[in-house]
Design a protein around this motif. Sequence first.
Motif, PDB file in Angstrom:
ATOM      1  N   TYR A  58     -46.384  -2.983  15.408  1.00 15.35           N
ATOM      2  CA  TYR A  58     -47.031  -2.590  16.658  1.00 15.35           C
ATOM      3  C   TYR A  58     -46.226  -3.061  17.871  1.00 15.35           C
ATOM      4  O   TYR A  58     -46.359  -2.491  18.951  1.00 15.35           O
ATOM      5  CB  TYR A  58     -48.430  -3.189  16.756  1.00 15.35           C
ATOM      6  N   GLY A  59     -45.432  -4.100  17.700  1.00 16.47           N
ATOM      7  CA  GLY A  59     -44.669  -4.638  18.815  1.00 16.47           C
ATOM      8  C   GLY A  59     -45.549  -5.392  19.792  1.00 16.47           C
ATOM      9  O   GLY A  59     -46.682  -5.777  19.493  1.00 16.47           O
ATOM     10  N   GLY A  60     -45.024  -5.615  20.983  1.00 21.32           N
ATOM     11  CA  GLY A  60     -45.769  -6.357  21.989  1.00 21.32           C
ATOM     12  C   GLY A  60     -45.341  -7.808  22.038  1.00 21.32           C
ATOM     13  O   GLY A  60     -44.803  -8.349  21.063  1.00 21.32           O
ATOM     14  N   VAL A  61     -45.585  -8.454  23.159  1.00 19.53           N
ATOM     15  CA  VAL A  61     -45.159  -9.835  23.321  1.00 19.53           C
ATOM     16  C   VAL A  61     -45.948 -10.754  22.391  1.00 19.53           C
ATOM     17  O   VAL A  61     -47.149 -10.575  22.183  1.00 19.53           O
ATOM     18  CB  VAL A  61     -45.309 -10.291  24.782  1.00 19.53           C
ATOM     19  N   GLY A  62     -45.245 -11.708  21.799  1.00 16.00           N
ATOM     20  CA  GLY A  62     -45.848 -12.658  20.884  1.00 16.00           C
ATOM     21  C   GLY A  62     -46.013 -12.158  19.478  1.00 16.00           C
ATOM     22  O   GLY A  62     -46.255 -12.940  18.554  1.00 16.00           O
ATOM     23  N   ASN A  63     -45.887 -10.835  19.266  1.00 12.77           N
ATOM     24  CA  ASN A  63     -46.095 -10.249  17.943  1.00 12.77           C
ATOM     25  C   ASN A  63     -44.763 -10.165  17.214  1.00 12.77           C
ATOM     26  O   ASN A  63     -44.147  -9.099  17.113  1.00 12.77           O
ATOM     27  CB  ASN A  63     -46.739  -8.871  18.081  1.00 12.77           C
ATOM     28  N   THR A  64     -44.326 -11.299  16.705  1.00 12.83           N
ATOM     29  CA  THR A  64     -43.065 -11.398  15.980  1.00 12.83           C
ATOM     30  C   THR A  64     -43.356 -11.803  14.540  1.00 12.83           C
ATOM     31  O   THR A  64     -44.507 -12.005  14.158  1.00 12.83           O
ATOM     32  CB  THR A  64     -42.143 -12.430  16.652  1.00 12.83           C
ATOM     33  N   GLU A  65     -42.326 -11.936  13.752  1.00 13.90           N
ATOM     34  CA  GLU A  65     -42.502 -12.300  12.348  1.00 13.90           C
ATOM     35  C   GLU A  65     -42.312 -13.795  12.106  1.00 13.90           C
ATOM     36  O   GLU A  65     -42.448 -14.268  10.985  1.00 13.90           O
ATOM     37  CB  GLU A  65     -41.511 -11.523  11.478  1.00 13.90           C
ATOM     38  N   SER A  66     -41.992 -14.535  13.149  1.00 11.02           N
ATOM     39  CA  SER A  66     -41.766 -15.976  13.011  1.00 11.02           C
ATOM     40  C   SER A  66     -42.237 -16.666  14.287  1.00 11.02           C
ATOM     41  O   SER A  66     -42.376 -16.015  15.343  1.00 11.02           O
ATOM     42  CB  SER A  66     -40.284 -16.260  12.774  1.00 11.02           C
ATOM     43  N   PRO A  67     -42.487 -17.971  14.243  1.00  7.19           N
ATOM     44  CA  PRO A  67     -42.991 -18.680  15.428  1.00  7.19           C
ATOM     45  C   PRO A  67     -41.909 -18.915  16.473  1.00  7.19           C
ATOM     46  O   PRO A  67     -41.416 -20.030  16.664  1.00  7.19           O
ATOM     47  CB  PRO A  67     -43.506 -20.001  14.838  1.00  7.19           C
ATOM     48  N   SER A  68     -41.546 -17.846  17.178  1.00 12.22           N
ATOM     49  CA  SER A  68     -40.500 -17.935  18.196  1.00 12.22           C
ATOM     50  C   SER A  68     -41.058 -18.060  19.611  1.00 12.22           C
ATOM     51  O   SER A  68     -40.322 -18.372  20.549  1.00 12.22           O
ATOM     52  CB  SER A  68     -39.593 -16.704  18.126  1.00 12.22           C
ATOM     53  N   SER A  69     -42.356 -17.805  19.799  1.00 14.71           N
ATOM     54  CA  SER A  69     -42.994 -18.028  21.092  1.00 14.71           C
ATOM     55  C   SER A  69     -43.397 -19.499  21.203  1.00 14.71           C
ATOM     56  O   SER A  69     -43.586 -20.185  20.186  1.00 14.71           O
ATOM     57  CB  SER A  69     -44.226 -17.143  21.241  1.00 14.71           C
ATOM     58  N   PHE A  70     -43.541 -19.984  22.429  1.00 19.74           N
ATOM     59  CA  PHE A  70     -43.902 -21.395  22.579  1.00 19.74           C
ATOM     60  C   PHE A  70     -44.677 -21.616  23.870  1.00 19.74           C
ATOM     61  O   PHE A  70     -44.631 -20.806  24.803  1.00 19.74           O
ATOM     62  CB  PHE A  70     -42.661 -22.289  22.555  1.00 19.74           C
ATOM     63  N   ALA A  71     -45.408 -22.735  23.909  1.00 22.87           N
ATOM     64  CA  ALA A  71     -46.149 -23.158  25.096  1.00 22.87           C
ATOM     65  C   ALA A  71     -45.926 -24.647  25.298  1.00 22.87           C
ATOM     66  O   ALA A  71     -45.988 -25.427  24.333  1.00 22.87           O
ATOM     67  CB  ALA A  71     -47.636 -22.864  24.938  1.00 22.87           C
ATOM     68  N   ALA A 100     -46.481 -26.291  21.546  1.00 26.09           N
ATOM     69  CA  ALA A 100     -46.860 -25.479  20.385  1.00 26.09           C
ATOM     70  C   ALA A 100     -45.850 -24.354  20.219  1.00 26.09           C
ATOM     71  O   ALA A 100     -45.335 -23.821  21.207  1.00 26.09           O
ATOM     72  CB  ALA A 100     -48.263 -24.894  20.569  1.00 26.09           C
ATOM     73  N   VAL A 101     -45.530 -24.035  18.977  1.00 26.72           N
ATOM     74  CA  VAL A 101     -44.705 -22.864  18.648  1.00 26.72           C
ATOM     75  C   VAL A 101     -45.560 -21.950  17.782  1.00 26.72           C
ATOM     76  O   VAL A 101     -46.318 -22.405  16.933  1.00 26.72           O
ATOM     77  CB  VAL A 101     -43.406 -23.271  17.916  1.00 26.72           C
ATOM     78  N   PHE A 102     -45.418 -20.618  17.984  1.00 32.46           N
ATOM     79  CA  PHE A 102     -46.365 -19.731  17.330  1.00 32.46           C
ATOM     80  C   PHE A 102     -45.902 -18.280  17.408  1.00 32.46           C
ATOM     81  O   PHE A 102     -44.934 -17.941  18.091  1.00 32.46           O
ATOM     82  CB  PHE A 102     -47.740 -19.853  17.996  1.00 32.46           C
ATOM     83  N   ALA A 142     -53.171 -17.285  17.529  1.00 33.57           N
ATOM     84  CA  ALA A 142     -51.757 -17.544  17.253  1.00 33.57           C
ATOM     85  C   ALA A 142     -51.631 -18.322  15.950  1.00 33.57           C
ATOM     86  O   ALA A 142     -52.521 -19.103  15.582  1.00 33.57           O
ATOM     87  CB  ALA A 142     -51.127 -18.335  18.396  1.00 33.57           C
ATOM     88  N   ILE A 143     -50.527 -18.114  15.255  1.00 29.94           N
ATOM     89  CA  ILE A 143     -50.234 -18.867  14.034  1.00 29.94           C
ATOM     90  C   ILE A 143     -48.976 -19.691  14.264  1.00 29.94           C
ATOM     91  O   ILE A 143     -47.961 -19.161  14.734  1.00 29.94           O
ATOM     92  CB  ILE A 143     -50.067 -17.940  12.824  1.00 29.94           C
ATOM     93  N   GLY A 144     -49.066 -20.980  13.953  1.00 26.23           N
ATOM     94  CA  GLY A 144     -47.921 -21.866  14.155  1.00 26.23           C
ATOM     95  C   GLY A 144     -48.359 -23.304  14.066  1.00 26.23           C
ATOM     96  O   GLY A 144     -49.233 -23.665  13.267  1.00 26.23           O
ATOM     97  N   ALA A 145     -47.776 -24.149  14.902  1.00 31.32           N
ATOM     98  CA  ALA A 145     -48.073 -25.579  14.877  1.00 31.32           C
ATOM     99  C   ALA A 145     -47.887 -26.150  16.272  1.00 31.32           C
ATOM    100  O   ALA A 145     -47.187 -25.583  17.116  1.00 31.32           O
ATOM    101  CB  ALA A 145     -47.166 -26.302  13.884  1.00 31.32           C
ATOM    102  N   GLY A 146     -48.523 -27.280  16.516  1.00 33.63           N
ATOM    103  CA  GLY A 146     -48.401 -27.917  17.816  1.00 33.63           C
ATOM    104  C   GLY A 146     -48.946 -29.321  17.787  1.00 33.63           C
ATOM    105  O   GLY A 146     -49.390 -29.828  16.748  1.00 33.63           O
ATOM    106  N   GLY A 147     -48.924 -29.946  18.938  1.00 34.01           N
ATOM    107  CA  GLY A 147     -49.440 -31.297  19.038  1.00 34.01           C
ATOM    108  C   GLY A 147     -49.386 -31.797  20.466  1.00 34.01           C
ATOM    109  O   GLY A 147     -48.839 -31.147  21.359  1.00 34.01           O
ATOM    110  N   SER A 148     -49.963 -32.973  20.680  1.00 30.84           N
ATOM    111  CA  SER A 148     -49.941 -33.618  21.986  1.00 30.84           C
ATOM    112  C   SER A 148     -49.968 -35.127  21.785  1.00 30.84           C
ATOM    113  O   SER A 148     -50.352 -35.632  20.716  1.00 30.84           O
ATOM    114  CB  SER A 148     -51.122 -33.173  22.848  1.00 30.84           C
ATOM    115  N   TYR A 149     -49.570 -35.855  22.828  1.00 27.58           N
ATOM    116  CA  TYR A 149     -49.548 -37.311  22.758  1.00 27.58           C
ATOM    117  C   TYR A 149     -50.007 -37.859  24.104  1.00 27.58           C
ATOM    118  O   TYR A 149     -49.421 -37.534  25.142  1.00 27.58           O
ATOM    119  CB  TYR A 149     -48.146 -37.826  22.435  1.00 27.58           C
TER     120      TYR A 149
END
Length: 352
Positions: A167-180, A133-135, A111-118
């Motif tokens: 190709y489509g599919g879940v998580g395969n977007t052009e911007s970090p719109s998925s998250f965990a 994380a967003v990715f 995944a490409i994006g950013a995240g963190g924890s505390y």
Amino acid sequence: MILQSDIATQSTLPDKQMSDTYLVAIGRLGTFFTPELSLRSTITFEPVRSASQSRAFQDEGAFIEELNLKWEKGPLIVYGGKFNPGFGLAGKFAPGLYGADFAGDYLVREAIGAGGSYAIDAGPLGTLAPGAAVFFLDNTFLSNAYITRARYGQTDSSRYRAMRGWYGGVGNTESPSSFALTLDASDIPALPGLELHLGYDVLRHGQDGTQDQMAQVAGARYPLTLSKAVTLTPIAEYARIQHVGGAVIDSSTGQSMNQDARYITFGIEATNGGWSASAVRSYRWNIEPDDGTGLNGFSNLDRTVTASAGYTFAMGLGIAIGWKRTHTYDSILGQIGDTETWGVQSTYGVQF
């Protein structure tokens, strides 16, 4: 490095009666610019196609699995770049050669994006570490594979030569719109060693117009020291996934073929010095609507039981043998059957 050979000794599914010998090599390289700031990478070499017939050292490809900047200061961790979002324990820690077979379904990689924890000191509750994380799944030039480059659309491809947005599919977007979102608990005074994990992720649908995939997971892992040399580590995890794969669209009818899934993993591992032995029982429910509009037209329960034993030498070399019996639905044959597999594995790890 992992060298493994699997042989299906018995199967009621003709396309499962095969042997597969392969190498997995993972290199984790990085550098610290300061005590807090580092550049981390994971380079992976593994089969990028699933076996459709007996093979040995075929269909192996190399790719950059992770490449990110990480900043750590006390309880705070922040990272950005290409990474594997942390979601679930069983996919990483279920013991044995085959213990993570089912739980690996809901791991998110590349995944490409950013995240963190505390990390928070919660007193009698131990240390609580909320994370986010967003990715989006990597569809940049970093997704290129080398040596073997499986093409999009091939049914045996477990990883394409490169991911593309169309190709489509879940998580395969052009911007970090998925998250965990995750919450980890450890260092609990009353239960030292216990690890708890809760997770929720949403993988947004891509250009194919399917639905978002949503998943929840709850897991626990608890190393128990029975004596000075013997440790017993049980692990348990439950995961629920809605709209698996985005509820694939039937190209002939344009109808959404809904499918949900439930996973349960129970495992236990005993270690004594270099010796280890483990067993895992896993279930995967593929749940479809009663009106027959699901991916396969019916619901089914896959299940597997595994056992493994091995020894790791002080020099880092490990030898293990494993066994599994699976009861699964074969989507290619359209049949449900049982397969018994034996495997041998050699591992070697070195730090430099």
